[in-house]
Scaffold this motif. Sequence first.
Motif, short mmCIF file in Angstrom:
data_model
loop_
_atom_site.label_atom_id
_atom_site.label_comp_id
_atom_site.label_asym_id
_atom_site.label_seq_id
_atom_site.Cartn_x
_atom_site.Cartn_y
_atom_site.Cartn_z
N ALA A 21 49.89 48.36 45.97
CA ALA A 21 50.91 48.90 45.06
C ALA A 21 50.31 49.97 44.16
O ALA A 21 50.92 51.02 43.91
CB ALA A 21 51.54 47.79 44.24
N ALA A 22 49.09 49.74 43.67
CA ALA A 22 48.43 50.71 42.80
C ALA A 22 48.12 52.00 43.57
O ALA A 22 48.28 53.10 43.03
CB ALA A 22 47.15 50.12 42.21
N GLN A 23 47.68 51.85 44.81
CA GLN A 23 47.37 53.04 45.62
C GLN A 23 48.63 53.83 45.93
O GLN A 23 48.63 55.06 45.92
CB GLN A 23 46.66 52.63 46.92
CG GLN A 23 45.25 52.12 46.70
CD GLN A 23 44.68 51.46 47.95
OE1 GLN A 23 45.40 50.81 48.72
NE2 GLN A 23 43.38 51.61 48.13
N ARG A 24 49.74 53.12 46.20
CA ARG A 24 51.01 53.82 46.45
C ARG A 24 51.45 54.56 45.21
O ARG A 24 51.89 55.72 45.29
CB ARG A 24 52.09 52.81 46.89
CG ARG A 24 51.91 52.31 48.30
CD ARG A 24 53.16 51.56 48.79
NE ARG A 24 53.50 50.40 47.97
CZ ARG A 24 53.06 49.15 48.19
NH1 ARG A 24 52.27 48.91 49.22
NH2 ARG A 24 53.43 48.17 47.41
N ALA A 25 51.35 53.92 44.06
CA ALA A 25 51.74 54.58 42.81
C ALA A 25 50.88 55.81 42.56
O ALA A 25 51.38 56.86 42.11
CB ALA A 25 51.62 53.60 41.64
N GLU A 26 49.60 55.73 42.86
CA GLU A 26 48.69 56.86 42.70
C GLU A 26 49.07 58.01 43.65
O GLU A 26 49.07 59.17 43.26
CB GLU A 26 47.26 56.41 42.96
CG GLU A 26 46.23 57.50 42.72
CD GLU A 26 44.80 56.99 42.98
OE1 GLU A 26 44.03 57.76 43.57
OE2 GLU A 26 44.50 55.85 42.59
N LEU A 27 49.40 57.66 44.89
CA LEU A 27 49.81 58.67 45.86
C LEU A 27 51.06 59.42 45.39
O LEU A 27 51.11 60.64 45.41
CB LEU A 27 50.08 58.00 47.22
CG LEU A 27 50.65 58.88 48.33
CD1 LEU A 27 49.67 59.99 48.71
CD2 LEU A 27 51.01 58.03 49.54
N VAL A 28 52.05 58.67 44.92
CA VAL A 28 53.29 59.28 44.45
C VAL A 28 53.03 60.12 43.20
O VAL A 28 53.52 61.25 43.08
CB VAL A 28 54.37 58.20 44.20
CG1 VAL A 28 55.59 58.78 43.49
CG2 VAL A 28 54.77 57.55 45.52
N ALA A 29 52.25 59.61 42.26
CA ALA A 29 51.96 60.35 41.03
C ALA A 29 51.19 61.63 41.33
O ALA A 29 51.50 62.70 40.77
CB ALA A 29 51.17 59.47 40.06
N ALA A 30 50.22 61.57 42.22
CA ALA A 30 49.45 62.77 42.58
C ALA A 30 50.34 63.79 43.28
O ALA A 30 50.24 64.99 43.02
CB ALA A 30 48.26 62.39 43.46
N PRO A 86 60.82 53.84 44.93
CA PRO A 86 60.82 52.89 43.81
C PRO A 86 59.41 52.70 43.25
O PRO A 86 58.43 52.79 43.99
CB PRO A 86 61.35 51.59 44.44
CG PRO A 86 61.20 51.77 45.91
CD PRO A 86 61.13 53.23 46.20
N GLU A 87 59.35 52.44 41.97
CA GLU A 87 58.05 52.27 41.31
C GLU A 87 57.47 50.91 41.60
O GLU A 87 58.12 49.94 41.75
CB GLU A 87 58.22 52.45 39.80
CG GLU A 87 58.88 53.76 39.49
CD GLU A 87 58.11 54.60 38.51
OE1 GLU A 87 57.08 54.13 37.98
OE2 GLU A 87 58.51 55.73 38.30
#
Length: 170
Positions: free
Chosen positions: A114-123, A169-170
Amino acid sequence: MPAPRTPAVNATAAALLGLLHEGPMSGSQLVTAAGDRFGAFFSVTRSQVYRELPALLSAGLLEPGRPGPRAARTYVLTSAGRRAFSRWLRSGPAADPLRSPLVLRLLHAGRLSAAQRAELVAAGREAYTARLAATRAAARGERDPYRKAVADFAVAHVRAVLKLLDAIPE
């Protein structure tokens, strides 16, 4: 005797031939010009440029020019190169494949934490937000109607990617 057959060129070679219509350039100058001119919708890597140049030379579509800055080899478009580019331009439209490493990563994001997905989306959001400002500025400054239409397309594409990222989704 019939005229020599103009060799067919791929899209990357056509991109380089099109840039060389503006005058002689070195490989490094071509990489920079490609990024500036059409980096928002057609990526041309340094390795692609340096792979295409010898092939274009051997096909007679380019010839060596005068050495550039720091003795860099420059390339000049030949009449055969102009014909090959013109033939490519007239070859007709084809359906363009979408080639986006970000979209490919998003398709496989289920394999990330989940953290890696959030990082991918944020980047992705950060990169495309910055790109949006640059593409808007380029579109505002364009006067040629064809280039203006392409610049407006680049803006719409960047907005579409941002909309995609916002839909996750976040």
